[in-house]
Design a protein around this motif. Structure first.
Motif, PDB file in Angstrom:
ATOM      1  N   HIS A   1       1.345   8.130   0.985  1.00  0.00           N
ATOM      2  CA  HIS A   1       1.454   7.091  -0.408  1.00  0.00           C
ATOM      3  C   HIS A   1       0.212   6.063  -0.203  1.00  0.00           C
ATOM      4  N   ALA A   2      -0.334   6.011   0.982  1.00  0.00           N
ATOM      5  CA  ALA A   2      -1.609   5.176   1.142  1.00  0.00           C
ATOM      6  C   ALA A   2      -2.634   5.335   0.192  1.00  0.00           C
TER       7      ALA A   2
ATOM      8  N   LEU B   1       0.801  -1.170   0.035  1.00  0.00           N
ATOM      9  CA  LEU B   1      -0.080   0.186  -0.016  1.00  0.00           C
ATOM     10  C   LEU B   1       0.690   1.210  -0.085  1.00  0.00           C
ATOM     11  N   TRP B   2       2.038   1.149   0.880  1.00  0.00           N
ATOM     12  CA  TRP B   2       2.855   2.399   0.973  1.00  0.00           C
ATOM     13  C   TRP B   2       3.754   2.417  -0.009  1.00  0.00           C
TER      14      TRP B   2
ATOM     15  N   THR C   1       9.966  11.911   6.316  1.00  0.00           N
ATOM     16  CA  THR C   1       9.741  10.613   5.422  1.00  0.00           C
ATOM     17  C   THR C   1       8.794   9.528   6.030  1.00  0.00           C
ATOM     18  N   LEU C   2       8.610   9.598   7.188  1.00  0.00           N
ATOM     19  CA  LEU C   2       7.326   8.404   7.483  1.00  0.00           C
ATOM     20  C   LEU C   2       6.224   9.134   7.326  1.00  0.00           C
TER      21      LEU C   2
ATOM     22  N   ILE D   1       5.494   8.738   3.225  1.00  0.00           N
ATOM     23  CA  ILE D   1       5.314   7.311   2.941  1.00  0.00           C
ATOM     24  C   ILE D   1       4.084   6.910   3.172  1.00  0.00           C
ATOM     25  N   PHE D   2       3.545   7.548   4.574  1.00  0.00           N
ATOM     26  CA  PHE D   2       2.191   7.274   4.836  1.00  0.00           C
ATOM     27  C   PHE D   2       1.210   7.846   3.835  1.00  0.00           C
TER      28      PHE D   2
ATOM     29  N   GLN E   1      -2.658   7.153  -2.479  1.00  0.00           N
ATOM     30  CA  GLN E   1      -2.284   7.508  -3.906  1.00  0.00           C
ATOM     31  C   GLN E   1      -2.721   6.179  -4.753  1.00  0.00           C
TER      32      GLN E   1
END
Ligand code: SF4
Ligand code: SF4
Lengths: 318, 171
Positions: free
Chosen positions: B14-15, A35-36, B7-8, B11-12, B17
């Protein structure tokens, strides 16, 4: 209910549920990582790919159980069992809900720390018994990493012990009725999170296995279910550390409206997902960086935290 | 430290997208016509085999997976007696297509050639030959080449002048 029957039921559940959840975590981790990373992950076998775990399990059980001829056989066989046993032992002290714990020891926290330290023997022995240079390097790294992170892992927890006035985990949860310990002990929480990552050898602290450098590190020579045991042990460790974070810093089972066990599961799941997010996002540090952070930054911070907490507790005492 | 948190967070995010994965068997990706996949042998517009069995593809093939045997029909037209491609060796480099002087051998955008037995990956001429001209419609090697075959004498090809009668040049 008969207390013996009750203990037996709890015992069974505490062994049965984490083992299954650990297997399910493989699926969860792959899906979340995907997912990420804008992928799908396993989504073919069963609904949402849930049966992928089952397929993987069947496969891994039918793999050849190979012991290299150059390996130190007894140690090679015992090593994967050690990690499972020590991690499962730690589960005995975790208070899942009021009264739902296998052994509510008055030294519960110390027992947890002791067992997680014992777990490193599994890695070191596996690395040693494999008699291959990559495994040995992985084992050496594991021992160095555990040594340096074990120290401040214990120290970072002493703040909560000071505040709660007890090593008994149920007492620590009870002491957080009005305020979760994450607020007064935020530094302790961060330190424990980092130490917990290092303890479970998860990315970004997976230097003992470091695929890109050491083949598969300490378990390069393992195959079949012995390899699987290391993996399940790792996931059990992730659940354990998440549960301990919940217990020590986030009020354990306490929360409004919902039943206690639901709160516990929700909070634990949140930290499991955080562990996976950390894996998705962060690169692996160099080995000397890892060591110098441990000794030069984390340890002094943990000592400082302990000192300040101790002073405050002492000053606040009537 | 801050960069780690950022960064965290990134990246989170991106859930939420779009996922890049193409769900292959259900959702077929578009392959351009010049994609180098399964190999075919084409025919010229008149329906005759294009391949003149010149062996150039077999020579060009880096893994030597083409084998053929030349023969001639009664009109003098060359064609392969057998033509065999071992697709378990083919690396789909397309050199055979580059080498072919008659556009006979061509690569197509089909890649779904999985088989349970390796032997089934050896394609014979019947498996390779198709009915149309493929990527080169309208081209007929025998119509443009100066070679004499049955039904076409010297000088009768397209854009070809009739041969000069040497005797008429004598002084
Ligand atoms: S594509 Fe390349 S490897 Fe395949 S037959 Fe043609 S020349 Fe040989
Ligand atoms: S396919 Fe082309 S290159 Fe190969 S033998 Fe036939 S004419 Fe020659």
């Amino acid at each position: 209910m008969n207390p013996i029957v009750k203990s037996l039921i709890i015992l069974f559940l505490v062994i049965f549920i984490p083992l299954n959840v650990a297997a399910g975590l493989i699926w969860l981790e792959r899906r979340l990582l995907a997912l990420w990373q804008d992928r799908y992950g396993p989504n073919r076998v069963g609904p949402f790919g849930l049966l992928q775990v089952l397929a993987d399990m069947i496969k891994i059980f039918f793999k050849e159980d190979w012991i290299p001829p150059f390996a130190d056989k007894p140690v090679f066989v015992i090593a994967p069992a050690v990690i499972m046993v020590t991690v499962l032992m730690s589960y005995t002290v975790v208070p899942w809900a009021p009264g739902a714990t296998v052994a509510d020891m008055n030294i519960g926290l110390l027992f947890f720390l002791a067992m997680s330290s014992l777990g490193v023997y599994s890695i070191v022995l596996a690395g040693w018994a494999s008699a291959s240079k990559y495994s040995l390097l992985g084992g050496l790294r594991a021992s160095a990493q555990m040594l340096s992170y074990e120290v401040f892992m214990g120290l970072s927890l002493m703040g909560t012990v000071l505040l709660a006035g007890s090593f008994r985990l149920s007492d620590i949860v009870a002491a957080q009725r009005h305020m979760w310990f994450v607020i007064p002990q935020f530094l302790g929480f961060i330190l424990f999170l980092i130490a917990g990552l290092a303890e479970t050898r998860r990315l970004p602290f997976d230097l003992p296995e470091a695929e890109s450098e050491l083949v598969a590190g300490f378990h390069s020579e393992y195959s079949g279910m012995k390899f699987g045991m290391f993996f399940v042990g790792e996931y059990l460790g992730v659940i354990l550390i998440s549960a301990m974070i919940t217990v020590l810093f986030f009020g354990g089972w306490q929360g409004p409206w919902l039943p206690p066990i639901v709160w516990f599961v929700v909070k634990t799941l949140f930290f499991i997902c955080l562990f996976i997010l950390l894996r998705a996002a962060l690169p692996r540090p160099r080995f000397d960086q890892l060591m110098s952070w441990g000794w030069k930054i984390m340890l002094p911070l943990a000592l400082l935290n302990l000192l300040v907490t101790g002073a405050v507790v002492l000053a606040a005492r009537p | 430290m801050l960069s780690i948190l950022r960064t965290l967070w990134n990246i989170f995010l991106h859930a939420f997208q779009r996922r890049e994965t193409v769900q292959y068997p259900e959702e077929k990706p578009y392959l351009p016509p010049r994609h180098k996949g399964r190999i075919i042998l084409t025919r010229d517009p008149d329906g005759g085999e294009r391949c003149v069995a010149c062996y150039l593809c077999a020579v060009a093939c880096p893994v030597a997976c083409i084998s053929l045997q030349a023969t001639e029909d009664e009109t003098g037209r060359r064609y392969p007696e057998f033509f065999r491609i071992n697709f378990s060796r083919c690396i789909f480099c397309g050199y055979c297509e580059e080498a072919c002087p008659t556009y006979a051998i061509q690569l197509t955008p089909d890649f779904e050639m999985a088989e349970y037995h390796r032997q089934n990956l050896v394609y014979e001429k019947e498996d390779l030959l198709m009915s149309g001209p493929g990527k080169r419609p309208g081209y007929n090697f025998w119509r443009v080449s100066g070679v004499k075959i049955g039904g076409k004498d010297k000088g009768e090809a397209e854009n070809e002048a009739p041969p000069v009668d040497l005797h008429s040049l004598l002084p």
